[in-house]
Design an enzyme around this catalytic site. Structure first.
Site, mmCIF file in Angstrom:
data_model
loop_
_atom_site.group_PDB
_atom_site.id
_atom_site.type_symbol
_atom_site.label_atom_id
_atom_site.label_comp_id
_atom_site.label_asym_id
_atom_site.label_seq_id
_atom_site.Cartn_x
_atom_site.Cartn_y
_atom_site.Cartn_z
ATOM 1 N N MET A 145 0.958 -1.318 -0.031
ATOM 2 C CA MET A 145 -0.197 -0.038 0.289
ATOM 3 C C MET A 145 1.003 1.360 0.000
ATOM 4 O O MET A 145 1.113 2.055 -0.777
ATOM 5 C CB MET A 145 -0.487 0.017 1.297
ATOM 6 C CG MET A 145 -1.842 -0.998 1.311
ATOM 7 S SD MET A 145 -3.364 -0.415 -0.270
ATOM 8 C CE MET A 145 -4.197 0.844 1.007
ATOM 9 N N ASP A 179 12.124 2.434 4.220
ATOM 10 C CA ASP A 179 11.452 1.535 4.699
ATOM 11 C C ASP A 179 13.190 0.122 4.058
ATOM 12 O O ASP A 179 14.405 0.479 3.770
ATOM 13 C CB ASP A 179 10.596 0.886 3.171
ATOM 14 C CG ASP A 179 9.815 -0.460 3.547
ATOM 15 O OD1 ASP A 179 8.934 -0.333 2.956
ATOM 16 O OD2 ASP A 179 10.706 -1.340 3.325
ATOM 17 N N LYS A 236 -11.888 1.933 11.390
ATOM 18 C CA LYS A 236 -11.225 0.793 10.130
ATOM 19 C C LYS A 236 -11.464 -0.423 10.873
ATOM 20 O O LYS A 236 -11.617 -1.518 9.925
ATOM 21 C CB LYS A 236 -9.945 1.171 9.946
ATOM 22 C CG LYS A 236 -8.762 -0.184 9.612
ATOM 23 C CD LYS A 236 -9.404 0.032 7.583
ATOM 24 C CE LYS A 236 -8.178 -0.549 7.409
ATOM 25 N NZ LYS A 236 -8.248 -0.676 5.753
ATOM 26 N N ASN A 296 -12.847 -3.364 9.026
ATOM 27 C CA ASN A 296 -12.237 -4.795 7.859
ATOM 28 C C ASN A 296 -12.319 -5.589 8.585
ATOM 29 O O ASN A 296 -12.957 -6.942 8.279
ATOM 30 C CB ASN A 296 -10.856 -4.502 8.871
ATOM 31 C CG ASN A 296 -10.510 -4.204 7.305
ATOM 32 O OD1 ASN A 296 -10.801 -3.226 6.456
ATOM 33 N ND2 ASN A 296 -9.133 -4.001 7.346
ATOM 34 N N TYR A 297 -13.482 -5.731 9.817
ATOM 35 C CA TYR A 297 -14.019 -7.291 10.665
ATOM 36 C C TYR A 297 -14.968 -6.886 9.564
ATOM 37 O O TYR A 297 -14.973 -8.855 9.370
ATOM 38 C CB TYR A 297 -14.941 -6.320 12.039
ATOM 39 C CG TYR A 297 -15.796 -8.067 12.703
ATOM 40 C CD1 TYR A 297 -14.983 -8.962 12.713
ATOM 41 C CD2 TYR A 297 -17.376 -7.575 12.444
ATOM 42 C CE1 TYR A 297 -15.625 -10.091 13.978
ATOM 43 C CE2 TYR A 297 -18.300 -8.583 12.762
ATOM 44 C CZ TYR A 297 -17.537 -9.859 13.399
ATOM 45 O OH TYR A 297 -17.452 -10.934 14.030
ATOM 46 N N LYS A 320 -4.371 -10.456 11.364
ATOM 47 C CA LYS A 320 -4.065 -9.501 12.161
ATOM 48 C C LYS A 320 -5.646 -8.513 12.264
ATOM 49 O O LYS A 320 -6.132 -8.004 13.946
ATOM 50 C CB LYS A 320 -3.365 -8.334 11.872
ATOM 51 C CG LYS A 320 -2.638 -7.131 12.438
ATOM 52 C CD LYS A 320 -2.042 -6.466 11.995
ATOM 53 C CE LYS A 320 -2.883 -5.619 10.874
ATOM 54 N NZ LYS A 320 -2.862 -4.746 9.888
HETATM 55 P P1 NAD Z 1 3.142 -4.832 3.227
HETATM 56 O O1 NAD Z 1 3.552 -6.168 4.393
HETATM 57 O O2 NAD Z 1 3.251 -4.673 1.975
HETATM 58 O O3 NAD Z 1 4.101 -3.779 4.050
HETATM 59 C C1 NAD Z 1 4.993 -2.491 5.244
HETATM 60 C C2 NAD Z 1 6.221 -2.051 4.790
HETATM 61 O O4 NAD Z 1 6.561 -1.920 6.154
HETATM 62 C C3 NAD Z 1 7.130 -2.919 4.020
HETATM 63 O O5 NAD Z 1 7.805 -2.935 3.232
HETATM 64 C C4 NAD Z 1 7.824 -3.402 6.155
HETATM 65 O O6 NAD Z 1 9.520 -3.214 4.572
HETATM 66 C C5 NAD Z 1 7.887 -2.123 6.057
HETATM 67 N N1 NAD Z 1 8.539 -1.748 7.321
HETATM 68 C C6 NAD Z 1 8.154 -2.728 8.401
HETATM 69 N N2 NAD Z 1 8.936 -2.526 9.475
HETATM 70 C C7 NAD Z 1 8.997 -1.358 9.295
HETATM 71 C C8 NAD Z 1 10.334 -0.583 9.895
HETATM 72 N N3 NAD Z 1 10.416 -0.177 10.807
HETATM 73 N N4 NAD Z 1 10.435 1.021 9.194
HETATM 74 C C9 NAD Z 1 10.729 0.616 7.216
HETATM 75 N N5 NAD Z 1 9.909 0.325 6.920
HETATM 76 C C10 NAD Z 1 9.158 -1.068 7.228
HETATM 77 O O7 NAD Z 1 2.241 -4.391 4.076
HETATM 78 P P2 NAD Z 1 0.416 -3.164 3.167
HETATM 79 O O8 NAD Z 1 0.166 -4.378 2.829
HETATM 80 O O9 NAD Z 1 1.148 -2.257 2.452
HETATM 81 O O10 NAD Z 1 -0.188 -2.914 4.349
HETATM 82 C C11 NAD Z 1 0.304 -1.710 5.215
HETATM 83 C C12 NAD Z 1 -0.864 -1.139 6.677
HETATM 84 O O11 NAD Z 1 -1.976 -1.094 5.575
HETATM 85 C C13 NAD Z 1 -1.093 -2.302 7.320
HETATM 86 O O12 NAD Z 1 -1.475 -2.093 8.645
HETATM 87 C C14 NAD Z 1 -2.794 -2.777 6.755
HETATM 88 O O13 NAD Z 1 -3.470 -3.183 7.593
HETATM 89 C C15 NAD Z 1 -3.444 -2.110 5.913
HETATM 90 N N6 NAD Z 1 -4.094 -2.158 4.641
HETATM 91 C C16 NAD Z 1 -3.353 -2.599 4.054
HETATM 92 C C17 NAD Z 1 -4.226 -2.970 2.373
HETATM 93 C C18 NAD Z 1 -3.970 -3.661 1.520
HETATM 94 O O14 NAD Z 1 -4.497 -4.054 0.485
HETATM 95 N N7 NAD Z 1 -2.773 -4.588 1.521
HETATM 96 C C19 NAD Z 1 -5.527 -2.261 2.324
HETATM 97 C C20 NAD Z 1 -5.513 -0.965 3.819
HETATM 98 C C21 NAD Z 1 -5.107 -1.608 5.117
#
Ligand code: NAD
Length: 311
Positions: free
Chosen positions: A24, A43, A183, A187-188, A252
């Site tokens: 995202m 990242d 949220k 998401n639930y 989660k």
């Molecule tokens: P993801 O795992 O693809 O990305 C998370 C990123 O954070 C990774 O690139 C990781 O390397 C980075 N990261 C982790 N720890 C770190 C740190 N200490 N410093 C810097 N970077 C760090 O997850 P995502 O799918 O992008 O989701 C992110 C958030 O958004 C989550 O809370 C998820 O629940 C929420 N979300 C996801 C979606 C979806 O469709 N994927 C949609 C809405 C909300």
């Protein structure tokens, strides 16, 4: 650098530190860069950072480096421990951000984490907005995300131009912390809907029904839902189980809802049943697949060939 325009809205010349460039975060930050914001990214995964730099962002080697000189920090991290570590940690955001700045956490976390982060920001004179994100990765790529925002009027005015650059739909849910709470509720519904959709398609497949017929019929009755019609239809039913939103993150979010319910002395019986299925699915290879692949997991367990929509 840390100035704001007189109406309180953020200034395009302000530097935005964007931390967490995953499924995202990368498309969201990319939209900020494309729309002319000055972005410095960080990242742990250097490859993702390089992609953003290719679009015109600056790269930072650490959280501290990213936020030094930034007026606004956006975090899009997996789960509560990551958010606490990055924002509250010794080498983290608040240890390096001057007063008068703004932190926007867009991750999906529990209310206590958001409340703790909001309180720590307030103590340091830093404004805080929680703005978790709705819809799919494909929406984020197109700049069509939906945001659930918890903010003061001042915080919202400052965050709004960024949200407008990354999405099309902004819901103000109330004061700081209300975006996170909304949220979890959203998401639930979404995660249970995905599990329910997987079970319904499995049943129909075992009964000999073509999945395109199931999609058409359920799409025209009160059974219609975005999981079947949008998510499953564009992902698993087309054979694409690359995340997207992983089963691990969906689990989660379901556990965040169940924990919030337990704290409120609520039982969520359907949620508890779904947690069993998602908990088992994330034990193996399905953990990192798209959450629409709950269908493939259900079919796997039942010994059924997963159906696919005709081209
Ligand atoms: P993801 O795992 O693809 O990305 C998370 C990123 O954070 C990774 O690139 C990781 O390397 C980075 N990261 C982790 N720890 C770190 C740190 N200490 N410093 C810097 N970077 C760090 O997850 P995502 O799918 O992008 O989701 C992110 C958030 O958004 C989550 O809370 C998820 O629940 C929420 N979300 C996801 C979606 C979806 O469709 N994927 C949609 C809405 C909300």
């Amino acid at each position: 650098m840390n100035e704001q325009e007189s109406d309180g809205r953020s200034n395009m010349s302000e530097t935005i530190a964007f931390i967490g460039l995953g499924a995202m975060g990368l498309p969201m930050a990319s939209n900020l860069v494309r729309k002319g914001f000055a972005v410095v990214g960080f990242d742990l995964d250097r490859g993702k950072l390089d992609t953003l730099v290719g679009l015109g962002a600056r790269a930072a080697g650490s959280v501290a480096e990213a936020v030094t000189g930034a007026a606004i920090v956006v975090t899009m991290l997996p789960a509560p421990p990551h958010v606490r570590g990055v924002i509250l940690g010794g080498e983290g955001v608040l240890a390096n951000l001057p007063g008068g700045s703004l932190v926007i956490d867009m991750s999906t976390v529990d209310p206590q984490t958001t409340d703790d982060v909001a309180a720590a920001c307030k103590e340091r004179g830093v404004a805080f907005v929680d703005a978790p994100v709705g819809r799919l990765v494909s929406h984020a790529e197109r700049g069509e995300s939906l945001f659930m925002v918890g903010a003061s009027d001042e915080g919202f005015a400052r965050a709004e131009p960024l949200l407008q650059a990354m999405g099309t739909t902004i819901h103000r849910c109330g004061p700081e912390g209300s975006g996170t709470r909304m949220k979890i509720v959203n998401n639930y519904l979404a995660v249970i809907g995905a599990q329910l959709t997987a079970e319904a398609i499995l049943l129909g497949t075992k009964l000999g029904l073509p999945v395109d017929v199931m999609k058409a019929v359920s799409g025209g009755t009160t059974a219609t839902n975005g999981q079947f019609q949008i998510n499953f239809a564009t992902k698993v039913l087309k054979g694409d189980t690359a995340p997207g939103f992983t089963i691990d993150l969906a689990h989660k979010d379901l556990m965040l809802a169940l924990a919030a319910a337990a704290q409120q002395r609520l039982g969520l019986p359907v949620g508890l049943a779904a947690a069993g299925a998602l908990g088992a699915a994330r034990g193996g290879v399905y953990a990192t697949r798209d959450f629409s692949a709950l269908l493939d997991y259900a079919c796997d367990v039942a010994g059924v060939v997963p159906p696919r929509l005709p081209d």
